[in-house]
Design a protein around this motif. Structure first.
Motif, PDB file in Angstrom:
ATOM      1  N   PHE A  58       0.819  -1.052   0.059  1.00 49.04           N
ATOM      2  CA  PHE A  58      -0.005  -0.003  -0.173  1.00 49.04           C
ATOM      3  C   PHE A  58       0.946   1.143   0.044  1.00 49.04           C
ATOM      4  O   PHE A  58       0.481   2.239  -0.612  1.00 49.04           O
ATOM      5  CB  PHE A  58      -1.110   0.025   1.103  1.00 49.04           C
ATOM      6  CG  PHE A  58      -2.096  -1.004   1.263  1.00 49.04           C
ATOM      7  CD1 PHE A  58      -2.848  -0.906  -0.049  1.00 49.04           C
ATOM      8  CD2 PHE A  58      -2.597  -1.734   2.207  1.00 49.04           C
ATOM      9  CE1 PHE A  58      -3.996  -1.598   0.006  1.00 49.04           C
ATOM     10  CE2 PHE A  58      -3.586  -2.486   2.052  1.00 49.04           C
ATOM     11  CZ  PHE A  58      -4.438  -2.328   0.832  1.00 49.04           C
ATOM     12  N   ASN A  59       2.035   1.300   0.714  1.00 51.94           N
ATOM     13  CA  ASN A  59       3.050   2.339   0.800  1.00 51.94           C
ATOM     14  C   ASN A  59       3.371   2.677  -0.529  1.00 51.94           C
ATOM     15  O   ASN A  59       3.516   3.885  -0.983  1.00 51.94           O
ATOM     16  CB  ASN A  59       3.906   2.276   1.911  1.00 51.94           C
ATOM     17  CG  ASN A  59       5.035   3.305   2.185  1.00 51.94           C
ATOM     18  OD1 ASN A  59       4.365   4.579   1.983  1.00 51.94           O
ATOM     19  ND2 ASN A  59       5.837   3.289   2.225  1.00 51.94           N
ATOM     20  N   ASP A  61       2.214   1.984  -3.393  1.00 53.76           N
ATOM     21  CA  ASP A  61       0.945   2.485  -4.246  1.00 53.76           C
ATOM     22  C   ASP A  61       0.770   3.969  -3.835  1.00 53.76           C
ATOM     23  O   ASP A  61       0.622   4.942  -4.752  1.00 53.76           O
ATOM     24  CB  ASP A  61      -0.246   1.684  -3.888  1.00 53.76           C
ATOM     25  CG  ASP A  61      -1.351   2.181  -4.680  1.00 53.76           C
ATOM     26  OD1 ASP A  61      -1.315   2.280  -6.111  1.00 53.76           O
ATOM     27  OD2 ASP A  61      -2.466   2.516  -4.284  1.00 53.76           O
ATOM     28  N   THR A  62       0.933   4.280  -2.667  1.00 54.48           N
ATOM     29  CA  THR A  62       0.569   5.613  -2.288  1.00 54.48           C
ATOM     30  C   THR A  62       1.937   6.555  -2.813  1.00 54.48           C
ATOM     31  O   THR A  62       1.480   7.666  -3.255  1.00 54.48           O
ATOM     32  CB  THR A  62       0.366   5.775  -0.669  1.00 54.48           C
ATOM     33  OG1 THR A  62      -0.666   5.038  -0.292  1.00 54.48           O
ATOM     34  CG2 THR A  62       0.067   7.089  -0.225  1.00 54.48           C
ATOM     35  N   GLN A  63       3.057   6.094  -2.566  1.00 55.91           N
ATOM     36  CA  GLN A  63       4.026   6.950  -3.083  1.00 55.91           C
ATOM     37  C   GLN A  63       4.170   7.209  -4.577  1.00 55.91           C
ATOM     38  O   GLN A  63       4.537   8.046  -5.245  1.00 55.91           O
ATOM     39  CB  GLN A  63       5.130   6.436  -2.489  1.00 55.91           C
ATOM     40  CG  GLN A  63       5.832   6.335  -1.146  1.00 55.91           C
ATOM     41  CD  GLN A  63       6.874   5.667  -0.567  1.00 55.91           C
ATOM     42  OE1 GLN A  63       7.802   4.998  -1.371  1.00 55.91           O
ATOM     43  NE2 GLN A  63       7.241   5.705   0.620  1.00 55.91           N
ATOM     44  N   SER A  65       1.686   6.952  -6.474  1.00 53.30           N
ATOM     45  CA  SER A  65       0.498   7.822  -6.966  1.00 53.30           C
ATOM     46  C   SER A  65       0.622   9.271  -6.550  1.00 53.30           C
ATOM     47  O   SER A  65       0.255  10.286  -7.149  1.00 53.30           O
ATOM     48  CB  SER A  65      -0.965   7.483  -6.327  1.00 53.30           C
ATOM     49  OG  SER A  65      -0.948   7.752  -4.984  1.00 53.30           O
ATOM     50  N   ASN A  66       1.385   9.443  -5.509  1.00 57.17           N
ATOM     51  CA  ASN A  66       1.886  10.787  -5.169  1.00 57.17           C
ATOM     52  C   ASN A  66       2.929  11.531  -6.092  1.00 57.17           C
ATOM     53  O   ASN A  66       2.947  12.557  -6.482  1.00 57.17           O
ATOM     54  CB  ASN A  66       2.408  10.814  -3.717  1.00 57.17           C
ATOM     55  CG  ASN A  66       1.389  10.752  -2.599  1.00 57.17           C
ATOM     56  OD1 ASN A  66       0.017  11.093  -3.101  1.00 57.17           O
ATOM     57  ND2 ASN A  66       1.968  10.405  -1.673  1.00 57.17           N
ATOM     58  N   HIS A  77      -3.700  10.738  -2.367  1.00 53.46           N
ATOM     59  CA  HIS A  77      -3.041  10.511  -1.044  1.00 53.46           C
ATOM     60  C   HIS A  77      -3.932   9.795  -0.403  1.00 53.46           C
ATOM     61  O   HIS A  77      -3.986   9.896   1.053  1.00 53.46           O
ATOM     62  CB  HIS A  77      -3.005  12.067  -0.445  1.00 53.46           C
ATOM     63  CG  HIS A  77      -2.296  12.983  -1.286  1.00 53.46           C
ATOM     64  ND1 HIS A  77      -1.018  12.690  -1.643  1.00 53.46           N
ATOM     65  CD2 HIS A  77      -2.711  14.154  -1.852  1.00 53.46           C
ATOM     66  CE1 HIS A  77      -0.923  13.885  -2.351  1.00 53.46           C
ATOM     67  NE2 HIS A  77      -1.841  14.729  -2.685  1.00 53.46           N
ATOM     68  N   LYS A  78      -4.699   8.848  -0.784  1.00 55.38           N
ATOM     69  CA  LYS A  78      -5.617   7.789   0.100  1.00 55.38           C
ATOM     70  C   LYS A  78      -5.172   6.519  -0.411  1.00 55.38           C
ATOM     71  O   LYS A  78      -5.312   6.032  -1.734  1.00 55.38           O
ATOM     72  CB  LYS A  78      -7.189   8.039  -0.151  1.00 55.38           C
ATOM     73  CG  LYS A  78      -7.652   9.406   0.402  1.00 55.38           C
ATOM     74  CD  LYS A  78      -9.216   9.439   0.302  1.00 55.38           C
ATOM     75  CE  LYS A  78      -9.653  10.810   0.867  1.00 55.38           C
ATOM     76  NZ  LYS A  78     -10.990  10.866   0.583  1.00 55.38           N
ATOM     77  N   PRO A  79      -4.764   5.649   0.680  1.00 56.66           N
ATOM     78  CA  PRO A  79      -4.575   4.382   0.046  1.00 56.66           C
ATOM     79  C   PRO A  79      -5.623   3.416  -0.234  1.00 56.66           C
ATOM     80  O   PRO A  79      -6.666   3.681   0.381  1.00 56.66           O
ATOM     81  CB  PRO A  79      -3.810   3.744   1.293  1.00 56.66           C
ATOM     82  CG  PRO A  79      -4.210   4.555   2.533  1.00 56.66           C
ATOM     83  CD  PRO A  79      -4.328   6.005   1.837  1.00 56.66           C
TER      84      PRO A  79
END
Length: 85
Positions: A58-59, A61-63, A65-66, A77-79
């Motif tokens: 998930f981290n 993925d979040t990084q 997308s950021n 900014h939402k997992p």
């Protein structure tokens, strides 16, 4: 559980299969993997290891997308995923 909530939850769970790279995996294999994992959920070491792997995914993925996502998106900014434990 109402139908709308049930459908949303199933879509989220399907997204986890895709995120794990298992989209093309035979459904019987997926069910076997999940059934085996369900039996091991009580094993603290396995549970902790799986949680760490999932959080890292998930981290990532979040990084990603950021870095590449639309910052104005309502989902920025939402997992993705289900909240649990």
């Amino acid at each position: 559980m109402d139908r709308k909530k049930d459908a949303r939850q199933k879509i989220q769970l399907g997204g986890l299969i895709v995120k794990a790279g298992l989209r093309e995996t035979d459904k019987a294999i997926l069910l076997g993997i999940l059934t085996d994992a369900a039996k091991r959920l009580g094993e603290r070491n396995e549970r902790d290891r799986w949680r760490a792997i999932g959080k890292a995914a998930f981290n990532d993925d979040t990084q990603e997308s950021n870095l590449h996502g639309d910052p104005h998106s309502p989902h920025a900014h939402k997992p993705m995923g289900l909240e649990r434990d």
